[in-house]
Scaffold this active site. Sequence first.
Site, short mmCIF file in Angstrom:
data_model
loop_
_atom_site.label_atom_id
_atom_site.label_comp_id
_atom_site.label_asym_id
_atom_site.label_seq_id
_atom_site.Cartn_x
_atom_site.Cartn_y
_atom_site.Cartn_z
N SER A 28 1.11 -1.38 0.16
CA SER A 28 -0.31 -0.12 -0.26
C SER A 28 0.57 1.58 -0.09
CB SER A 28 -1.08 -0.26 1.41
OG SER A 28 0.10 -0.55 3.35
N ASN A 115 -1.67 -2.89 13.67
CA ASN A 115 -3.27 -2.47 13.03
C ASN A 115 -4.19 -1.00 13.84
OD1 ASN A 115 -3.10 -5.33 12.10
ND2 ASN A 115 -4.01 -6.49 13.51
N THR A 160 -41.24 23.95 -9.66
CA THR A 160 -41.71 23.06 -9.51
C THR A 160 -41.93 21.48 -10.69
OG1 THR A 160 -44.07 22.89 -9.04
CG2 THR A 160 -43.14 23.28 -7.69
N HIS A 161 -41.21 20.40 -10.98
CA HIS A 161 -41.81 19.88 -11.30
C HIS A 161 -40.57 20.44 -13.02
CE1 HIS A 161 -45.02 17.67 -9.92
NE2 HIS A 161 -45.05 18.68 -9.65
N SER A 282 -15.23 24.90 -27.51
CA SER A 282 -15.39 23.90 -28.74
C SER A 282 -14.60 23.12 -29.44
CB SER A 282 -16.75 23.73 -29.35
OG SER A 282 -16.99 22.69 -30.46
N LYS A 288 -19.56 28.63 -29.79
CA LYS A 288 -19.42 27.34 -28.25
C LYS A 288 -18.63 28.17 -27.05
CE LYS A 288 -21.65 24.03 -27.35
NZ LYS A 288 -22.18 22.17 -27.39
N ASN A 290 -19.07 26.37 -23.12
CA ASN A 290 -19.58 25.12 -22.15
C ASN A 290 -19.57 25.07 -21.18
OD1 ASN A 290 -20.18 23.50 -24.58
ND2 ASN A 290 -18.03 23.05 -25.08
N GLU A 295 -20.53 20.51 -15.31
CA GLU A 295 -20.69 19.66 -15.58
C GLU A 295 -19.64 17.80 -15.21
OE1 GLU A 295 -21.83 19.24 -20.29
OE2 GLU A 295 -20.38 20.96 -20.01
N TYR A 322 -8.73 -7.32 13.01
CA TYR A 322 -8.54 -6.75 11.51
C TYR A 322 -8.03 -7.46 10.54
CZ TYR A 322 -5.10 -4.73 8.29
OH TYR A 322 -4.82 -4.46 6.98
N GLN A 327 -7.11 -2.41 3.84
CA GLN A 327 -6.17 -1.70 3.26
C GLN A 327 -6.72 -1.39 1.88
OE1 GLN A 327 -2.82 -2.36 2.45
NE2 GLN A 327 -2.28 -3.31 0.45
N LYS A 330 -8.19 2.80 1.97
CA LYS A 330 -7.39 4.60 1.57
C LYS A 330 -7.72 5.16 0.58
CE LYS A 330 -4.71 2.69 5.12
NZ LYS A 330 -5.84 0.91 4.90
N1 ARG Z 1 -1.51 -0.99 5.04
C1 ARG Z 1 -2.08 -1.96 6.17
C2 ARG Z 1 -3.53 -1.47 6.27
O1 ARG Z 1 -2.85 -0.50 5.36
C3 ARG Z 1 -1.42 -1.65 7.56
C4 ARG Z 1 -1.88 -2.69 8.46
C5 ARG Z 1 -1.22 -4.08 8.01
N2 ARG Z 1 -1.81 -4.44 9.24
C6 ARG Z 1 -1.46 -5.84 8.98
N3 ARG Z 1 -2.18 -7.00 10.34
N4 ARG Z 1 -1.56 -6.61 7.98
O2 ARG Z 1 -4.53 -1.88 7.00
#
Ligand code: ARG
Length: 470
Positions: A28, A115, A160-161, A282, A288, A290, A295, A322, A327, A330
């Site tokens: 990650s 964790n 409305t509508h 355009s 045009k 735009n 949008e 966990y 992961q 993120k």
């Molecule tokens: N990169 C992991 C995550 O984003 C960190 C935690 C990893 N923990 C584990 N027990 N492998 O969640």
Amino acid sequence: MAVDSSASTWSQRFEQGLHPAIERFNASIGFDIALLQEDLDGSIAHARMLGQRGVISEAEATELIAGLEQVRAEAAEGRFNPGLEAEDVHFAVERRLIELLGSLGKKLHTGRSRNDQVGTDLRLWLRRQIDAIDVDLLRFQRALLDQAERHADTLIPGYTHLQRAQPLCLAHHLLAYIEMAERDRSRLADVRRRVNLCPLGAAALAGTPVPIDRRATAAELGFEGIYANSLDAVSDRDFAVEFMASASLVLAHLSRLAEEVILWASEEFGFVSLTDRCATGSSLMPQKKNPDVPELVRGKSGRVFGHLMGLLTMIKGLPLAYNKDFQEDKEALFDGVRTLRDCLEAMAILFEEGLEFRPQRLEAAVAADFSNATDVADYLVARGVPFREAYQLVGALVKSCLTEGVLLRELPLERWRQLHPAFEADIAAAIAPRQVVAARRSEGGTGFERVREQLLVARQRLGAAGLTPA
Ligand code: ARG
């Protein structure tokens, strides 16, 4: 025993390194490097607490903290660029610390797990972002309010509508979006309270025999409290879902406004003109201009709704505690926050300098329709005619006006009198668009006095939040 680099990330239990494709799949670091500052903050608090509790000596704690600050300095100079073999930001920092401090670096992870660490980092990161989003929302509100104050006397058709309903004060229409943004602010402030709980010290899942002080680290990191249950602490991602739900609502509001601007900018409506600052041309059609900005906002909202579904789906089948599935939270959060903030900024700029309302067009639109029909009925009601009866009479009148191709305001007094003897000469003034708007004095209504009160309230609120007129 010879072990290769990725095997040595973990314990001596591993002999062989990861398959390169799996190393990439597992890592990650490519995105969670965004948590570097928070990871350092969390580690510094942890190291200090270990020193205070005598788990390590105070001198060791001081050295660990200096090492962590060194990593921060290297990153600031662009010299901290961990590769895939680091797996994630947590390992990357620990590895560098060990390079810098030798075996002392290996003491940092005492009484802690990745964790609880990753949960801490993510909450610190999101807390900062929520604070920044609040400022983004205030700027957006200010951009709307500046326009609204300029148009406290401008009329706009109300729908409305998407059918002409009753004329409005334009400022009233814009204030509706300011209210939505205010609810967004309040919702995010509420989410922030639950983001602001510290999981650190839950360790892997069960707590730790190390005599840590969870409240000390939580306090140093500015958390309002700690998770009561270690399993819940490391496996709770409710805060991410709640955030994404709130972000989705912000985007839904922005997208509705974006849709209105797109309609208003069309030839058919002609209620706004786009300035060159926010419109694009355009490649083919030279005439045009735009509305790409609204949008894109409308289009990007879908990404954030998708992240909300993604997070819920990711969580729903997970046993405690966990799981690596987490992961995946993120990239959803990072992209969701980025998208939200980009859209808020773009819409603020659009209202700051990207569009101009066209009061004459708006006025002409309001004067040329039957959106004052309710006011004819209200006129009769004020003179003792039951509403439903008045409503039927006016319906019939509109029908014949439509066949004759005339507007209500063009009818002579005899014609009104034929319809009902209660009509007097003042009917003409009573159904003029400006009077129709002014008459809606009920609290929260579009009457000019009411709108001015609301403008004042909105301006005071911005002032209280520290935002002065642009
Ligand atoms: N990169 C992991 C995550 O984003 C960190 C935690 C990893 N923990 C584990 N027990 N492998 O969640």
